[in-house]
Design a protein around this motif. Sequence first.
Motif: not given
Length: 472
Positions: A319-345
């Motif tokens: 199959r191409r898409v998971l059913r909700p009964s097979e795996a839970p939804v994962i919510v990836a929350a990134i706050d203050e994205m700037r620190f990670f995407t425009a880091n000094t490193d």
Amino acid sequence: MSQQRMTGTQAPGQIGLPPVLQRPDLPVRARLTPGSAVLLWVIRPSWLWRRELVALVVVVGLAAAGWLGRGWPGAVAAPVALVVAVAVVPWSRRRSGRVWRRARLRRHWDRAMRFCALTTVNDRIPRIKRDRRVPAGDRLLVRIPRGATADELEAERERVAAVMRVREVRVTRDMDRADLAHVDVVRNDPFANPRDPNVSLPIPWPWAGGGQRSLGDPVPLAVDDMGDTVSVRLPGKNMLIGGEPESGKSAALSILLAAAALDPAARIWGWDAKRVELALWRPVMERVVYNDIDAGIGQLEDLIKEMDARYELLESSGRRVLRPSEAPVIVAAIDEMRFFTANTDKKAAKHFNALGEDLTARGRAALIVELAATQKPGGDVVPTGWRDLMALRLAMRCNTRDASDTILGAGMASAGFSAADIDRRTRGVGWLHSEGNRPRRIKSFYIGDNEIRDIVAKGAALRRLVGGEGWV
């Protein structure tokens, strides 16, 4: 008819005073006959006033009947009794109010169409088929006459608003039928505080006092500027939120996290550069990292491994898409994205951006929802390739039009959708752009810290009951 009839100005060489009554030009192609003059100046206006004329005929008829029965006392008492009955009985008062309001709306619409020269060669105008009262004004379904287009009506919307003396008129062509248009007549700003314009009133979240929820249901996020609730579906979507400090960005992110917290099957992963924005949600979060770019990269790599494992499951099941009964939804929350995407490193930031873009591109079918929020959005903070993969984008108040375009997309500010024009006194107001649609001006719901604690407590209790058994 000439333009001076509409403006009241006097043409050069004209003798006498200019006309006092403003009337639109008549779209006739032949000399007026007595019959056509009666049709244009008597029958047509009378038809627009037909409801009021019928009411007047009824009142006069009652007065005449009362006079025949009891003389002058009856002639006065009968119509007065009818008026009092209509005004006192709630049902009749509401019904008559709606009827007369609609009649007034149609008269104003008819006048605006004719003053703005939106008549066809046979004197047809866009007609209101259906109207609905909303907190900000009226929503209309309009039929376009033969020989005209919805684009012509849209091009004249500013003049239509001026003739109708309203705040704004918006026109959107129906997606299925070219002869229909959806028109919003905006009379007031539902986000404004009538008592104190310097204080922005919060709008309570409808789910705040409820119980268990599912992320499979539409999540109420905000109210649009016509007063309707705006909901979003998170599974299969990713969302980017940007705006200046104190614009309401964190409040909008909290609404989505609250919905995830009330779904006991949802798993929440967090990246919090300030350590405080996601602190209240810690009891319902599975994993979280703070202001450590290397730890952020490691957690992102672990989430991509989880995503790959889910795709292996799909491959094995054909199959191409998971059913909700097979795996839970994962919510990836990134706050203050700037620190990670425009880091000094720079090397680490580049690695993080590559991983984040890969997760956004491939995570939809694996039931991974990415929620990214950032202050002071710019091209160095939100990579264009990553942003373009976000189906949902919310631009809160920004300092510049370029910053607004960073969230909504290039050219949106020039098209009239600029978060830089949002009043600083209205926290939580922004432009929501969902895939394929024009941005909508919205104000997000608000949940306070005490409400967040209650929601987190409910979410933690629900998770203890469910236990999470059987998931991938």
